[in-house]
Write an enzyme that holds these catalytic residues in place. Structure first.
Site, PDB file in Angstrom:
ATOM      1  CB  SER A 293      -0.987   0.043   1.231  1.00 55.14           C
ATOM      2  OG  SER A 293      -1.090   0.959   1.220  1.00 55.14           O
ATOM      3  CB  THR A 298      -3.659   3.295  -7.918  1.00 55.16           C
ATOM      4  OG1 THR A 298      -4.296   2.344  -6.689  1.00 55.16           O
ATOM      5  CG2 THR A 298      -5.224   4.257  -8.611  1.00 55.16           C
TER       6      THR A 298
END
Length: 1201
Positions: A293, A298
């Site tokens: 993360s 993304t």
């Protein structure tokens, strides 16, 4: 990639930001380190962008520091080393076509051995930079090779690696010098070899001679510090999140990668390879993006989509695909402690292409949305972005309709004190989301329903409960929160209150209503909120898929982009991390099998091409570790983690503790499992060991939403809750089939979260197995989202977790470096004696290997090539570089001396030549100047004499005229004065007469000057008056024209009025005369007394009419006189003949208006008078008898006669 998943480009080349462990190797510019020992006669043929060390344009940097670092014991040489060595070498380092480390294929052209003549080509590129001749000293550099060759990595106690140089060795102990002059005595086994400087910053880790952890870390950091955030590791792309903007994206880069003009590692290159292979092989492709993360997954997926949209665009659907990103990020991303834009779900975007390679449609599949974040939020984190965007950016009308409040007033959102993200405008993001919803064809009504569901979820957190009995049973409080939830979802307040406070249970044929405790009611409320949000998220994805698939014909060709959560290990790991890490185990197995299978097939292909056999080289199959044991721990039946979790979830009395105990009881014998104290257990994943806390496992796995809540949603008037309830009922009635069917279970048994996730994962793997995968591993350089901060330990842990080092190791097993005998002899043959170097290439190659004591196990000699294992070519490269460096040093010193001697001779000759040339030039210039000076003097003399003569003649003539006038006047004046003086007395002397004449002359001159001045003033005044007169004449002519036109108009109007008035007078006079005659006849007629009375009555009105007419005539005359006088006066004022403090133009307009008004009024009165007179005439005619008519006829006939 960017910070918080925003890719950012940028470069801060500062050694201060670099860890001390790499400082010694990064003190000087990397371009100079890489090129300082290469000859100039070699030229690179590779692309500048593909470079081993990147692009460096500054070739004029002072390189004395580089030499000092390399030869610390000969520091005096730093002053005499020519910086031009690096300058000249900098040109050829751009792409070394004759080095085994070049990424491109080595050229096979035959070149002669390096000789003195070849090295002599260096001279034109060199220039001396020695400060003074006294600093030239010759030093022994024989220890340079040993020092350079034995640079090694040493691991410090804090775990970081630092580059050191060997000073001495004794047995197994070695004395090394670290940065900042620190000297240590270490064991030889604790050192790892360092790569030569030529390999600094290579764009593919496969090119490293020594593939060890510190070398990989340094190479990645070397590129990261120059904003080259992408590095290849064999077939895998490693992407480092820069946490800032970097200039690596845009249309220019897209066009460059499309044209193949840039070949450096990039997401664009991966996407370009995928689309080309899809078109060429007609096989579906997949781009698998993974990482922790905050590593930039993304943003990397968005960058890949941008490239595919640019290459496959044209139909318009690509714009819709790109616009799905803001929607999915708003509803599926949230701020965490590690990432400001963390994806809390996994997604697979399948982009379909037509036969021509154009995008024809897309489909999105999501995995495991983190629903618990809706109702629970840790300190410093936020819930999903859309809640904050809605509260900040909703327009006033929508806020009033949804009863929206500030984020501080919702309990679900104020669990954390974090309400905003630095640099992010939630209101602007809300506008972007609404725009994206419009683009993907979500209607305005559906958008309002979506926002109503979001508001209902927020208000549901504000629903409170109150205790109603001694058994701690509660019921919902009918307050603002409850009423707003009921209004927004479209249900009755009482039904909602009952659904949150009670639970219906069926016992036999009877339905029992059970009251809930406070904890049960809160769980029911939160479960309803989570279900509404999860169903809303799925509904949005479904609407997006409908929009992207409408009218799009599928061709079977597609590229799938998988953006899925990376391996996670926190201080407390719960059910979500359990599922995420299980998914990563599956993906890692797919990664291992695919890449290692590719390498094995490549080896077999090499055997088929008989390359190894032709050269007599033995080869072995690739061995790699598999993570199948860990996957068996999760998936094995009936004693796997997932099976035991589902089994315990079906028991009504099952708890998290019983589940943990069951795991310890059945799985302790598994090598990948270890039971911990309490409710915890540990799993040994491929990326490391993770300890899980089973608290909440069973509840999250069941994910039960009671039937009462589903029925409540189905009874709502709003269509979205009805749709949610319908889907929930449909899913709950699906039977468990296939590999997920549990022995002994009912056909209609509900699926648990783990089982559904496992099914989704199996479908995903089946889809990926049918595609050609391309892997991108995203790496987070630090946990603080700080640009330029490189944490060695964190990066190394991620490289281990994602298997990058293992991939390179497997890919490099065997003999990765291969060189033909001719090329090897040409490159390194000059290191031998001339007698040996003149032999055939094979003999030269073997002699070089023996000369430098390379272990036979580390290479094999083939018939046409030499095959080296990892790192063996580095020793030869260092020796070659040092030898060439020494040659360049000798050349630079000798040629510098020659150049200086030649320069001195040239300076002397030039100075002598310049003196002669300048002398001759000066003499010629002086002669010309002298000639010009003489000519100028003659011209000036003539001109000045002519001007003086002309001036003198003018003055002389004027003087004569003045004298003649004055003398005449004086004679005339003095003749009378002298007479008076003679008669008055003869006693005056001649001197007095002369004095009187001079005084008269002065007076006369004064008067003449005064008269001339007065004359000039009068002439000027005359000119001014003449100009004014001309202006007045012009204006007067204009005014006369205007007044003439107005007088003509008025005269016409007056004549018309006069004519009308005269006609009226005449008619009245005739009528009056008739009446007078009739009246006189009637007065003399005594027989008809009645007519007499009637005639007297008629005379009065007739006389009154004559009076009115006369008054109107007088008024007409008066008014005409007044208007005429006023107009004449205004004309005089305007022409300047009269003075008055008024505006003549405005008064003329006003006078005209008054005249028009009076004219209109006068005309109307005149018409009224005529009407009245006509009426009187009619009455007179109708009132008479026959006798009267006879008199009237007789009167009229007599009048006309």
């Amino acid at each position: 990639m960017a910070s918080t998943k925003t890719s950012s480009p940028g470069f801060q080349d500062s050694s201060e930001r670099m860890p001390k462990s790499f400082a010694s190797k990064s003190r000087s510019p990397p371009s100079l380190q890489s090129i300082k020992s290469l000859p100039v006669d070699f030229r690179f043929t590779g692309s500048p962008a593909s470079g081993v060390s990147g692009q460096y344009d500054d070739a004029n940097t002072d390189n004395s520091n580089v030499i000092c670092d390399s030869i610390p014991e000969n520091g005096d040489l730093c002053g005499e080393v020519d910086g031009g060595i690096e300058d000249s070498a900098g040109e050829m380092y751009q792409a070394n076509g004759d080095t085994p480390y070049d990424r491109k294929t080595i050229a096979t052209d035959e070149r002669p051995f390096v000789s003195d003549e070849d090295l002599g080509l260096v001279a034109p590129h060199l220039h001396s930079s020695a400060p003074s001749r006294s600093e030239f000293r010759w030093g022994d550099t024989t220890s340079f090779a040993a020092k350079k060759k034995l640079q090694s990595w040493f691991q410090l106690p804090n775990g970081n690696w630092e580059l050191g140089k060997m000073l001495s060795s004794s047995g197994t102990e070695i004395v090394i010098s670290l940065s900042e002059g620190k000297v240590l005595k270490v064991n030889a086994d604790s050192l790892l070899p360092a790569n030569p400087d030529i390999l600094d910053g290579v764009d593919d880790l496969m090119q490293l001679s020594y593939l060890n952890e510190p070398s990989v870390l340094y190479n990645i950091q070397h590129r990261y510090n120059q904003d080259m955030i992408y590095t290849k590791a064999g077939p895998v792309l490693v992407a480092i999140n820069p946490f800032k903007k970097v200039p690596l994206y845009g249309n220019d880069y897209i066009d460059a990668y499309k044209r193949k003009s840039i070949e450096s590692p990039h997401v664009y290159a991966i996407a370009d390879t995928a689309i080309r292979e899809m078109i060429r092989d007609e096989v579906n492709q997949s781009i698998i993006i993974s990482g922790e993360s905050g590593a930039g997954k993304t943003e990397t997926a968005k960058i890949a989509m941008q490239y595919l949209a640019a290459l496959g665009g044209g139909s318009g659907i690509e714009y819709e695909i790109l616009k799905t990103n803001p929607i999915l990020e708003a509803f599926g991303n949230a701020k965490t402690l590690r990432n400001d834009n963390s994806s809390r779900f996994g997604k697979l975007i399948e982009i379909h292409f037509s036969e021509t390679g154009k995008i024809s449609g897309a489909n999105i599949q999501t995995f495991l949305l983190e629903k618990s974040r809706v109702v629970q939020c840790a300190e410093g984190e936020r819930s999903y972005h859309i809640f904050y965007q809605l509260c900040a950016g909703a327009p006033l009308a929508l806020r009033e309709k949804l009863d929206l409040k500030s984020v501080h007033e919702y309990k679900y959102l104020k669990q954390s004190s974090c309400y905003s993200i630095n640099g992010v405008d939630d209101a602007e993001q809300f506008r972007i989301v609404v725009e994206a919803l419009d683009i993907v064809h979500v209607s305005k009504e559906d958008q309002e329903s979506v926002f109503a569901m979001l508001s209902a979820v927020l208000w549901m957190g504000n629903v409170s409960f109150t205790v109603i009995d001694n058994e701690n049973h509660v019921e919902a409080v009918t307050d603002e929160g409850l009423t707003n939830v009921a209004k927004l979802i479209g249900c009755d307040v009482g039904e909602l209150k009952q659904a949150l406070s009670t639970r219906k249970m069926r016992v036999g044929n009877d339905n029992i209503i059970q009251k809930l405790t406070l904890s049960q009611a809160i769980d029911t409320r939160d479960a309803l909120a989570k279900s509404i949000y999860a169903s809303l998220f799925d509904w949005l994805v479904e609407q997006i898929n409908k929009s992207l698939a409408v009218g799009k014909r599928r061709t079977g060709r597609s590229i799938s982009i998988l953006d899925i959560y990376g391996f996670e290990s926190f201080d407390r790991n719960s059910f979500e991390q359990f599922c995420i890490n299980y998914a990563n185990e599956r993906l890692q197995q797919h990664f291992n099998r695919h890449l290692f299978k590719l390498e094995q097939e490549k080896r077999e292909e090499d055997q088929e091409t008989m390359e190894y056999i032709q050269d007599g080289i033995d080869w072995n199959r690739v061995d790699f570790e598999d993570n199948q044991d860990c996957l068996n721990l999760f998936e094995k039946k009936p004693l796997g983690l997932l099976s035991l979790l589902d089994e315990e979830s079906t028991f009504p009395n099952g708890t998290d503790l019983t589940f943990a105990n069951k795991l310890k009881q059945h799985l302790n014998s598994n090598s990948c499992f270890r039971g911990e104290r309490g409710k915890a257990f540990s799993v040994c994943h491929y990326a490391g060991e993770v300890m899980y806390d089973t608290t909440g496992f069973l509840e999250k796995n069941r994910d039960l939403l009671h039937l009462d809540s589903i029925q409540l949603l189905s009874s709502c008037t709003c269509h979205l809750p009805q749709s949610f309830a319908s889907n929930m009922l449909t899913q709950s009635e699906k039977p468990v089939v296939g590999p997920l069917y549990k022995s002994g279970g009912a056909d209609s048994q509900k699926l648990s979260v783990a089982t559904k996730f496992k099914g989704q994962l199996f479908q995903l793997m089946q889809r990926l197995e049918s595609t050609t995968p391309h892997f991108i591993r995203c790496i987070k350089p630090n946990n603080f989202q700080s640009p330029g901060n490189y944490d060695q330990g964190l990066v190394l842990q991620q490289l281990r977790c994602c298997g990058v080092l293992e991939v390179v190791r497997i890919s490099r097993s065997g003999f990765p470096t291969r060189m033909s005998h001719q090329k090897f002899a040409r490159r390194y043959g000059f290191l031998l004696l001339e007698s040996v170097a003149s032999q055939d290439p094979l003999s030269v190659s073997v002699a070089i290997l023996h000369q430098f004591n390379i272990v036979p196990e580390m290479y094999q000699v083939g018939y046409t090539k030499l095959f080296f294992r990892t790192g063996q070519i580095g020793v030869l490269e260092d020796t070659r570089n040092h030898t060439l460096h020494g040659i360049l040093r000798v050349q630079s010193c000798f040629r510098g001396h020659q150049a200086r001697c030649h320069l001195r001779d040239l300076r002397r000759g030039i100075a002598t030549l310049q003196s002669f040339v300048r002398g001759e030039k000066t003499r010629k210039e002086f002669a010309i100047l002298l000639q010009r000076h003489r000519a100028a003097v003659v011209i000036q003399k003539q001109i000045r004499s002519r001007i003086a003569r002309k001036k003198f003649m003018n003055i002389y003539g004027a003087s004569i005229v003045i004298q003649s006038v004055i003398r005449g006047w004086l004679v005339r004046r003095c003749s009378g004065d002298l007479g008076l003086l003679t008669r008055g007395g003869r006693k005056d002397k001649d001197s007095d007469e002369v004095l009187v004449k001079s005084s008269f002359l002065a007076e006369l001159q004064r008067r003449v000057l005064k008269a001339e001045a007065a004359l000039r003033e009068k002439e000027e005044e005359n000119d001014i008056l003449h100009q004014r007169l001309q202006q007045y004449e012009n204006r007067w002519s204009e005014y006369e024209l205007k007044m003439k036109s107005m007088e003509e108009v008025w005269q016409k109007q007056m004549r018309s009025l006069q004519s009308s008035l005269s006609i009226a007078k005449k008619s009245l006079a005739l009528d009056d005369s008739r009446r007078n005659s009739d009246a006189s006849v009637n007065l003399t007629d005594e027989r008809d007394s009645s007519w007499d009375a009637g005639s007297n009555g008629v005379v009065r009105p007739m006389s009154a009419g004559l009076t009115v007419i006369s008054r109107m005539a007088e008024e007409f005359e008066q008014r005409s006189q007044v208007f005429g006088d006023d107009a004449k006066f205004l004309v005089e004022v305007k022409s300047g003949q009269a003075e008055a403090s008024l505006n003549p133009d405005r008064e003329l307009r006003r006078l005209k208006q008054m005249f028009e008004a009076w004219k209109k009024d006068y005309g109307s009165r005149l018409r009224e008078t005529k009407v009245i007179l006509q009426k009187l005439g009619n009455e007179e005619g109708s009132g008479g008898d026959k006798g009267r008519k006879k008199w009237w006829v007789r009167r009229n006939s007599s009048r006309f006669n």
